[in-house]
Design a protein around this motif. Structure first.
Motif, PDB file in Angstrom:
ATOM      1  N   GLY A   1      -4.866  -6.338   2.742  1.00  0.00           N
ATOM      2  CA  GLY A   1      -5.700  -5.481   1.899  1.00  0.00           C
ATOM      3  C   GLY A   1      -4.879  -4.325   1.361  1.00  0.00           C
ATOM      4  O   GLY A   1      -3.655  -4.362   1.351  1.00  0.00           O
ATOM      5  N   GLY A   2      -5.564  -3.274   0.908  1.00  0.00           N
ATOM      6  CA  GLY A   2      -4.863  -2.129   0.328  1.00  0.00           C
ATOM      7  C   GLY A   2      -4.780  -2.260  -1.178  1.00  0.00           C
ATOM      8  O   GLY A   2      -5.537  -3.045  -1.781  1.00  0.00           O
ATOM      9  N   CYS A   3      -3.886  -1.519  -1.785  1.00  0.00           N
ATOM     10  CA  CYS A   3      -3.839  -1.544  -3.243  1.00  0.00           C
ATOM     11  C   CYS A   3      -2.415  -1.410  -3.746  1.00  0.00           C
ATOM     12  O   CYS A   3      -1.487  -1.133  -2.984  1.00  0.00           O
ATOM     13  CB  CYS A   3      -4.728  -0.446  -3.820  1.00  0.00           C
ATOM     14  SG  CYS A   3      -4.382   1.167  -3.164  1.00  0.00           S
ATOM     15  N   TYR A   4      -2.257  -1.644  -5.028  1.00  0.00           N
ATOM     16  CA  TYR A   4      -0.964  -1.480  -5.668  1.00  0.00           C
ATOM     17  C   TYR A   4      -0.634   0.004  -5.739  1.00  0.00           C
ATOM     18  O   TYR A   4      -1.519   0.843  -5.794  1.00  0.00           O
ATOM     19  CB  TYR A   4      -0.997  -2.053  -7.091  1.00  0.00           C
ATOM     20  CG  TYR A   4      -1.155  -3.539  -7.138  1.00  0.00           C
ATOM     21  CD1 TYR A   4      -0.042  -4.373  -7.077  1.00  0.00           C
ATOM     22  CD2 TYR A   4      -2.417  -4.117  -7.247  1.00  0.00           C
ATOM     23  CE1 TYR A   4      -0.185  -5.747  -7.123  1.00  0.00           C
ATOM     24  CE2 TYR A   4      -2.565  -5.503  -7.295  1.00  0.00           C
ATOM     25  CZ  TYR A   4      -1.447  -6.305  -7.230  1.00  0.00           C
ATOM     26  OH  TYR A   4      -1.584  -7.657  -7.283  1.00  0.00           O
ATOM     27  N   ARG A   5       0.673   0.314  -5.762  1.00  0.00           N
ATOM     28  CA  ARG A   5       1.043   1.702  -5.983  1.00  0.00           C
ATOM     29  C   ARG A   5       2.111   1.756  -7.085  1.00  0.00           C
ATOM     30  O   ARG A   5       2.686   0.741  -7.454  1.00  0.00           O
ATOM     31  CB  ARG A   5       1.544   2.339  -4.692  1.00  0.00           C
ATOM     32  CG  ARG A   5       2.819   1.744  -4.138  1.00  0.00           C
ATOM     33  CD  ARG A   5       3.283   2.518  -2.898  1.00  0.00           C
ATOM     34  NE  ARG A   5       4.605   2.061  -2.490  1.00  0.00           N
ATOM     35  CZ  ARG A   5       5.756   2.481  -3.030  1.00  0.00           C
ATOM     36  NH1 ARG A   5       5.747   3.356  -4.028  1.00  0.00           N
ATOM     37  NH2 ARG A   5       6.920   2.010  -2.616  1.00  0.00           N
TER      38      ARG A   5
ATOM     39  N   HIS B   1      -4.068  -3.133 -16.638  1.00  0.00           N
ATOM     40  CA  HIS B   1      -4.479  -2.292 -15.521  1.00  0.00           C
ATOM     41  C   HIS B   1      -3.568  -1.069 -15.466  1.00  0.00           C
ATOM     42  O   HIS B   1      -3.035  -0.680 -16.494  1.00  0.00           O
ATOM     43  CB  HIS B   1      -4.467  -3.109 -14.230  1.00  0.00           C
ATOM     44  CG  HIS B   1      -5.235  -4.379 -14.360  1.00  0.00           C
ATOM     45  ND1 HIS B   1      -6.573  -4.412 -14.668  1.00  0.00           N
ATOM     46  CD2 HIS B   1      -4.838  -5.677 -14.299  1.00  0.00           C
ATOM     47  CE1 HIS B   1      -6.975  -5.671 -14.755  1.00  0.00           C
ATOM     48  NE2 HIS B   1      -5.940  -6.459 -14.540  1.00  0.00           N
ATOM     49  N   GLU B   2      -3.367  -0.520 -14.255  1.00  0.00           N
ATOM     50  CA  GLU B   2      -2.638   0.758 -14.199  1.00  0.00           C
ATOM     51  C   GLU B   2      -1.123   0.546 -14.247  1.00  0.00           C
ATOM     52  O   GLU B   2      -0.614  -0.542 -14.053  1.00  0.00           O
ATOM     53  CB  GLU B   2      -3.055   1.557 -12.958  1.00  0.00           C
ATOM     54  CG  GLU B   2      -2.369   1.163 -11.677  1.00  0.00           C
ATOM     55  CD  GLU B   2      -2.882  -0.143 -11.100  1.00  0.00           C
ATOM     56  OE1 GLU B   2      -3.800  -0.769 -11.675  1.00  0.00           O
ATOM     57  OE2 GLU B   2      -2.328  -0.568 -10.061  1.00  0.00           O
TER      58      GLU B   2
ATOM     59  N   ILE C   1      -1.175  -7.070  -0.121  1.00  0.00           N
ATOM     60  CA  ILE C   1      -2.609  -6.928  -0.403  1.00  0.00           C
ATOM     61  C   ILE C   1      -3.356  -8.184   0.029  1.00  0.00           C
ATOM     62  O   ILE C   1      -4.450  -8.104   0.598  1.00  0.00           O
ATOM     63  CB  ILE C   1      -2.820  -6.623  -1.903  1.00  0.00           C
ATOM     64  CG1 ILE C   1      -2.292  -5.223  -2.224  1.00  0.00           C
ATOM     65  CG2 ILE C   1      -4.294  -6.748  -2.284  1.00  0.00           C
ATOM     66  CD1 ILE C   1      -2.117  -4.938  -3.699  1.00  0.00           C
TER      67      ILE C   1
ATOM     68  N   ARG D   1      -3.481  10.826  -6.813  1.00  0.00           N
ATOM     69  CA  ARG D   1      -3.259   9.582  -7.534  1.00  0.00           C
ATOM     70  C   ARG D   1      -2.704   9.911  -8.924  1.00  0.00           C
ATOM     71  O   ARG D   1      -2.744  11.066  -9.351  1.00  0.00           O
ATOM     72  CB  ARG D   1      -4.545   8.755  -7.627  1.00  0.00           C
ATOM     73  CG  ARG D   1      -5.659   9.399  -8.415  1.00  0.00           C
ATOM     74  CD  ARG D   1      -6.868   8.455  -8.539  1.00  0.00           C
ATOM     75  NE  ARG D   1      -7.837   8.989  -9.496  1.00  0.00           N
ATOM     76  CZ  ARG D   1      -7.777   8.846 -10.805  1.00  0.00           C
ATOM     77  NH1 ARG D   1      -6.769   8.174 -11.359  1.00  0.00           N
ATOM     78  NH2 ARG D   1      -8.691   9.371 -11.595  1.00  0.00           N
TER      79      ARG D   1
ATOM     80  N   ASP E   1       3.939  -6.140  -3.167  1.00  0.00           N
ATOM     81  CA  ASP E   1       2.600  -5.530  -3.117  1.00  0.00           C
ATOM     82  C   ASP E   1       1.522  -6.615  -3.056  1.00  0.00           C
ATOM     83  O   ASP E   1       0.567  -6.514  -2.275  1.00  0.00           O
ATOM     84  CB  ASP E   1       2.359  -4.660  -4.369  1.00  0.00           C
ATOM     85  CG  ASP E   1       2.848  -3.226  -4.184  1.00  0.00           C
ATOM     86  OD1 ASP E   1       3.675  -2.989  -3.290  1.00  0.00           O
ATOM     87  OD2 ASP E   1       2.399  -2.344  -4.954  1.00  0.00           O
TER      88      ASP E   1
ATOM     89  N   ARG F   1       0.531  -3.399 -14.782  1.00  0.00           N
ATOM     90  CA  ARG F   1      -0.098  -4.605 -14.271  1.00  0.00           C
ATOM     91  C   ARG F   1      -1.075  -5.121 -15.320  1.00  0.00           C
ATOM     92  O   ARG F   1      -1.701  -4.334 -16.037  1.00  0.00           O
ATOM     93  CB  ARG F   1      -0.872  -4.317 -12.982  1.00  0.00           C
ATOM     94  CG  ARG F   1       0.008  -4.179 -11.770  1.00  0.00           C
ATOM     95  CD  ARG F   1      -0.788  -4.455 -10.487  1.00  0.00           C
ATOM     96  NE  ARG F   1      -1.999  -3.694 -10.429  1.00  0.00           N
ATOM     97  CZ  ARG F   1      -3.227  -4.222 -10.465  1.00  0.00           C
ATOM     98  NH1 ARG F   1      -3.417  -5.530 -10.579  1.00  0.00           N
ATOM     99  NH2 ARG F   1      -4.288  -3.440 -10.398  1.00  0.00           N
TER     100      ARG F   1
END
Ligand SMILES: [Zn+2]
Ligand SMILES: [Zn+2]
Lengths: 191, 191
Positions: B173-177, B101-102, B169, A177, B165, B120
């Motif tokens: 589901g899952g996550c941002y990349r 966020h990231e 999601i 990551r 994304d 984000r």
């Protein structure tokens, strides 16, 4: 900055209209000389063989931190991309050909106006050799890394996070990551 | 650059010893004036309410691209981190408070010597308002986004990837990349 790079007159440090911080301004020709952070970009060249994972480090032949070990990295240049900068620095400092993967770490070093970024990379062969800015180049397994002789905290932090991810992936699966961190203090070895 | 900012003498464009590309060099005082890419940092402020996801865009009150829509973003300053730059620009251009966020996107724009990054973010309240560099600020759902009036390809690309994304999601589901891309051509609207 003392003089205007456009007209050679002395510059003044003042807050321009519609701005909120001091800039070097030329009151003769009107140019505002903005100063912005620089990007230092590098790679984490991995060589996986005989069940051992090793990364390529360079021992610096230049100041600052002459004689200390670092990942291949350097200032990003105009007209190139972040990936190209990472591959160019890896070739210039370590004479190493790599396949580049995704961005692994992004580290803010605000007191020196720098942002450091390291890409994961796979070393393509063992024909690496020290460039003019390196005294020597060699592969290190995690246990061999000279932690007390690493040139910069951004490199120590990246290497620690890299081996942590690598060990986790080997034992549990999953994936790498992006690691981000701010390193605010003057350069130290204990981060 | 025409004159040395340290001593006001004319500079020459030449390749310094141990270097491999032309630099502006002062042959009077010896200063090498390096020029490096700049970072443009912004946020993707998300407001999720009544089953609708909307992002905050600003309509530019300045050139280039006066009147076009953009995510809040601007040049990173010395003495700040990438996160701080994203939050500062979001406040300055959109008067908006966000939780950051990231990192979501990193886009190389080598022909203008820039790297654009968008984080984000969650909009914390609806008390946003246009800053001096914005004509207006408003929330857009995906279907409302004025794709033909987006200021920069890096913003179009980031918005498209963001909603892709987000929709994935919501359904799987899952996550941002992290999304990375090089935008090499002169600024166009079709990327
Ligand atoms: Zn001037
Ligand atoms: Zn000079």
């Amino acid at each position: 900055m003392k003089f205007c790079s456009e007209c050679a007159q002395p510059v003044s440090l003042l807050i321009p209209p519609d701005d909120n911080r001091p800039r070097f301004v030329c009151e003769h020709c009107g140019t505002i000389h903005y100063q912005n952070p620089k990007m230092v970009i590098g790679s984490i060249p991995l060589w996986d063989a005989d069940g051992e994972s090793r990364v390529l480090l360079c021992r610096r032949a230049i100041e600052p931190r002459y004689g200390y070990w670092t990942l291949p990295a350097g200032f990003m240049e105009n007209d190139e991309t972040t990936d190209e900068a990472a591959m160019r620095e890896t070739m210039e400092e370590a004479g190493a050909r790599v396949e580049l993967h995704e961005l692994f770490s992004l580290l803010n070093v605000p007191h020196v106006h720098q942002v450091h970024m390291f890409y994961r990379a796979t070393l393509l062969d063992l024909d690496y050799s020290a460039g003019v800015e390196s005294l020597e180049v060699r592969l290190f397994s995690e246990s061999e890394i000279p932690w007390n002789e690493i040139a910069f905290p951004t490199v120590s932090h990246t290497l620690k996070q890299f081996f942590a991810d690598l060990n986790r992936i080997k034992s549990e699966g999953g994936c790498y990551r992006l690691h981000t961190r701010d390193l605010r203090k003057p350069m130290r070895q204990d981060t």
